[in-house]
Design an enzyme around this catalytic site. Sequence first.
Site, PDB file in Angstrom:
ATOM      1  N   HIS A 117       5.517  -0.985   8.830  1.00 21.21           N
ATOM      2  CA  HIS A 117       5.658  -1.804  10.323  1.00 21.21           C
ATOM      3  C   HIS A 117       5.042  -1.010  11.484  1.00 21.21           C
ATOM      4  CE1 HIS A 117       6.671  -6.137   8.742  1.00 21.21           C
ATOM      5  NE2 HIS A 117       7.466  -5.283   8.039  1.00 21.21           N
ATOM      6  N   CYS A 174      -1.062  -2.274  11.040  1.00 21.06           N
ATOM      7  CA  CYS A 174      -0.637  -3.329  12.163  1.00 21.06           C
ATOM      8  C   CYS A 174      -1.300  -2.649  13.605  1.00 21.06           C
ATOM      9  CB  CYS A 174       0.362  -4.284  12.347  1.00 21.06           C
ATOM     10  SG  CYS A 174       0.849  -5.176  11.275  1.00 21.06           S
TER      11      CYS A 174
END
Length: 197
Positions: A117, A174
């Site tokens: 993440h 991301c």
Amino acid sequence: MRRIGNLLLLVGIICIFIYGYQISSLEQKQDTALVEATQKIEHEDKPKEVIEAGNFSPHDNFFVNAGEAFATLEIPKLDKQLPVVGGTDPDSLDRGVGHLSNSVFPGQGEQILLSGHRDTVFRDFGELEIGDQFVVNMPYGTFIYEIRETEIVPEDDTSVIRDMGEEVLVVTTCYPFHYIGGAPERFVTYAYPVENN
């Protein structure tokens, strides 16, 4: 009007409390995973060494379970040492950097795919540049990789996962890095083994 203001203030305080609790819980899970990974690396009976590219016979029987912390990923540029866990499901990614189960392990001569993440383990990932390094510490040795390429792809682009015909550490997160909510793209780095001189 005053009641509405007080209600909004209360909602804001509750949201901050929930967010703080979630961040604290994730950091605790990652700290626990890092301890587990470090213990696994340190307690392996085999001698540790920095492995030169192309000079490693892979451990065919090396296996990890989903969510198991088994290695560490060092990012010298960011002064980070992160746990690497088996799997890229949400629970595994909460514990650290996830290793895609159908990719190989360091030293096995193909694509090693790690994912994490952007707002937890890969905070500040946008500071990385071509030439920066990743160091993967496995129970059977240490592997150093240098970033040679980066690309940005749509979130549903699975072409990143493929046979590459050589050992490549692919690390994804991301993108955009400071996007609020579910980011629409992925930032991908391709890092190749560094040969010892």
